[in-house]
Enzyme design. Sequence first.
Site, PDB file in Angstrom:
ATOM      1  N   SER A 145       0.850  -1.208   0.000  1.00  0.00           N
ATOM      2  CA  SER A 145       0.000   0.000   0.000  1.00  0.00           C
ATOM      3  C   SER A 145       0.876   1.244   0.000  1.00  0.00           C
ATOM      4  CB  SER A 145      -0.958   0.014   1.196  1.00  0.00           C
ATOM      5  OG  SER A 145      -0.251   0.050   2.421  1.00  0.00           O
ATOM      6  N   ASP A 201       5.752   3.004   6.901  1.00  0.00           N
ATOM      7  CA  ASP A 201       5.813   2.348   5.584  1.00  0.00           C
ATOM      8  C   ASP A 201       6.055   3.359   4.466  1.00  0.00           C
ATOM      9  OD1 ASP A 201       5.181   0.166   7.067  1.00  0.00           O
ATOM     10  OD2 ASP A 201       3.430  -0.439   5.905  1.00  0.00           O
TER      11      ASP A 201
HETATM   12  N1  LIG Z   1      -0.174  -3.040  -7.086  1.00  0.00           N
HETATM   13  C1  LIG Z   1      -1.264  -2.524  -6.530  1.00  0.00           C
HETATM   14  N2  LIG Z   1      -2.304  -2.129  -7.299  1.00  0.00           N
HETATM   15  C2  LIG Z   1      -3.387  -1.614  -6.716  1.00  0.00           C
HETATM   16  N3  LIG Z   1      -3.585  -1.451  -5.394  1.00  0.00           N
HETATM   17  C3  LIG Z   1      -2.593  -1.822  -4.596  1.00  0.00           C
HETATM   18  C4  LIG Z   1      -1.393  -2.383  -5.109  1.00  0.00           C
HETATM   19  N4  LIG Z   1      -0.600  -2.680  -4.067  1.00  0.00           N
HETATM   20  C5  LIG Z   1      -1.296  -2.320  -2.949  1.00  0.00           C
HETATM   21  N5  LIG Z   1      -2.487  -1.806  -3.261  1.00  0.00           N
HETATM   22  C6  LIG Z   1      -3.499  -1.288  -2.309  1.00  0.00           C
HETATM   23  O1  LIG Z   1      -2.972  -1.506  -1.004  1.00  0.00           O
HETATM   24  C7  LIG Z   1      -3.763  -2.452  -0.269  1.00  0.00           C
HETATM   25  C8  LIG Z   1      -2.860  -3.436   0.464  1.00  0.00           C
HETATM   26  O2  LIG Z   1      -2.265  -2.767   1.497  1.00  0.00           O
HETATM   27  P1  LIG Z   1      -2.171  -3.374   2.962  1.00  0.00           P
HETATM   28  O3  LIG Z   1      -3.437  -4.080   3.285  1.00  0.00           O
HETATM   29  O4  LIG Z   1      -1.716  -2.264   3.805  1.00  0.00           O
HETATM   30  O5  LIG Z   1      -1.040  -4.457   2.826  1.00  0.00           O
HETATM   31  P2  LIG Z   1       0.520  -4.257   2.590  1.00  0.00           P
HETATM   32  O6  LIG Z   1       0.787  -2.806   2.588  1.00  0.00           O
HETATM   33  O7  LIG Z   1       1.145  -4.961   3.722  1.00  0.00           O
HETATM   34  O8  LIG Z   1       0.825  -4.952   1.317  1.00  0.00           O
HETATM   35  C9  LIG Z   1      -4.609  -3.151  -1.295  1.00  0.00           C
HETATM   36  O9  LIG Z   1      -5.856  -3.518  -0.700  1.00  0.00           O
HETATM   37  C10 LIG Z   1      -4.785  -2.096  -2.380  1.00  0.00           C
HETATM   38  O10 LIG Z   1      -5.856  -1.243  -2.035  1.00  0.00           O
HETATM   39  C1  LIG Z   2       0.976  -2.651  11.778  1.00  0.00           C
HETATM   40  C2  LIG Z   2       1.782  -1.521  11.201  1.00  0.00           C
HETATM   41  O1  LIG Z   2       2.780  -1.155  12.150  1.00  0.00           O
HETATM   42  C3  LIG Z   2       2.491  -1.927   9.910  1.00  0.00           C
HETATM   43  C4  LIG Z   2       1.572  -2.417   8.832  1.00  0.00           C
HETATM   44  O2  LIG Z   2       2.319  -2.823   7.714  1.00  0.00           O
HETATM   45  P1  LIG Z   2       1.627  -3.542   6.458  1.00  0.00           P
HETATM   46  O3  LIG Z   2       0.581  -2.596   5.919  1.00  0.00           O
HETATM   47  O4  LIG Z   2       1.041  -4.819   6.942  1.00  0.00           O
HETATM   48  O5  LIG Z   2       2.731  -3.738   5.470  1.00  0.00           O
HETATM   49  C5  LIG Z   2       0.863  -0.340  10.968  1.00  0.00           C
HETATM   50  C6  LIG Z   2       1.574   0.985  10.769  1.00  0.00           C
HETATM   51  O6  LIG Z   2       2.736   1.146  11.159  1.00  0.00           O
HETATM   52  O7  LIG Z   2       0.912   1.896  10.262  1.00  0.00           O
HETATM   53 MG   LIG Z   3       0.139  -1.347   3.995  1.00  0.00          MG
END
Ligand SMILES: Nc1ncnc2c1ncn2[C@@H]1O[C@H](COP(=O)(O)OP(=O)(O)O)[C@@H](O)[C@H]1O
Ligand SMILES: C[C@@](O)(CCOP(=O)(O)O)CC(=O)O
Ligand SMILES: [Mg+2]
Length: 394
Positions: A145, A201
Amino acid sequence: MQTREFFVSGPGKVILHGEHSVVHGKVALAVSLNLRTFLRLQSTSSGEVHINLPNIDTFLSWEITALQPLLAGCKAEQGGLKELDADLLKRLREFTGISEDSTDTRSMAVLAFLYMYLSVFAESLASITVSVWSELPTGAGLGSSAAYNVCLSAALLSARGNISYPLTPQQESASKEEMELINRWAFMGEKIIHGNPSGVDNAVGTWGGFLRYHAGNITPLSWVPILRILLTNTKVPRSPKVLVSAVKDKINKFPSVMKPVLESVSAVSCACEQTLTEMAAHGPSAELYNILEELIDINQHHLNVMGVGHSSLDTLCRVTLARGLHSKLTGAGGGGCGITLLRPETDTSVIQRTVEELKACGFDCWETSIGAPGVQQHSSAALSQDILKILHSY
Ligand SMILES: Nc1ncnc2c1ncn2[C@@H]1O[C@H](COP(=O)(O)OP(=O)(O)O)[C@@H](O)[C@H]1O
Ligand SMILES: C[C@@](O)(CCOP(=O)(O)O)CC(=O)O
Ligand SMILES: [Mg+2]
């Protein structure tokens, strides 16, 4: 607009220590990954805005005339980019039919895009096509994200002319002020996707490298020794928004029990930083690696106490410990990814057998390289043919 086509990329991250606690103002250590998200922004004259997100099978477009009314009274750029414009977000939710409690992957990505696009281009909505593709698994704890939001922020600000693009041959990266602007807008996107993000992040996605993050203060740790990390994706889906909010509920319910846990995780981050400092100064001894491993175990127990563990992560810890390797979850937990620390001398055959066993559990597993650069602009000539092909397909 001076340029018709913009390419940017941003890295994913792993949190070594401090996930969740960092949301409550404690110290975290995080580092960028060699897996990146790539974005192509094309300015057009179609009178439309297009977004292509092949990773999540989402391809949408809107007439600019349909988006314009959403900007009535828009004040998104006020307040130093600390808070979202609640009125604009409400209008966007009504317009897209995305409810407040939705954590759906596509909805979150679309909402973050439209919010940033409308805010950045508030004065004059431009016809653009944005295509994003990522090497990162989506929603697995590796900061997909943040990489998405950093790319959106950098590309939209570049297209709007708020950031110089392309960089001149003398410039290695955007200026500090420009980087801070990219980071602040990316944080707005994280707020939409995460609810209450700490900002760690998007900081790693923007600046890259190894960072200490504490209550919004970012300290680059450029001297940190290279660590070997095995990454495991349990492939168990989870929502950081839901997990972060569950941890908050637990702290509110048991403040005297949970606050010391957060404090202890913060102390783990500080102890890890101190150990890494000693490693940089005196070389990586077996004793120092023992300390890093113990800190990983302690933190993993704390994360379980917070309620963000998962049986798949227990399996990861058990399988790796059977071979003398120490693991913890990374990111929000509840599934997603875990990290395993490898020693410089860890034998390739041990790693191979561990990877095989973890794959047999249904997990993805690979040794990663950390410390990649933060947000970058690219010319099309500098991107690989594979990535260009994907970004040009839409
Ligand atoms: N390549 C991508 N294309 C579109 N949306 C994305 C993409 N990568 C991430 N996202 C957005 O970010 C969200 C995932 O973020 P999150 O749940 O915080 O997990 P993480 O950041 O750990 O991968 C997805 O639900 C989507 O909305
Ligand atoms: C749980 C947390 O510490 C990290 C979340 O990371 P991710 O979106 O799961 O990659 C939340 C934050 O720091 O905003
Ligand atoms: Mg995230």
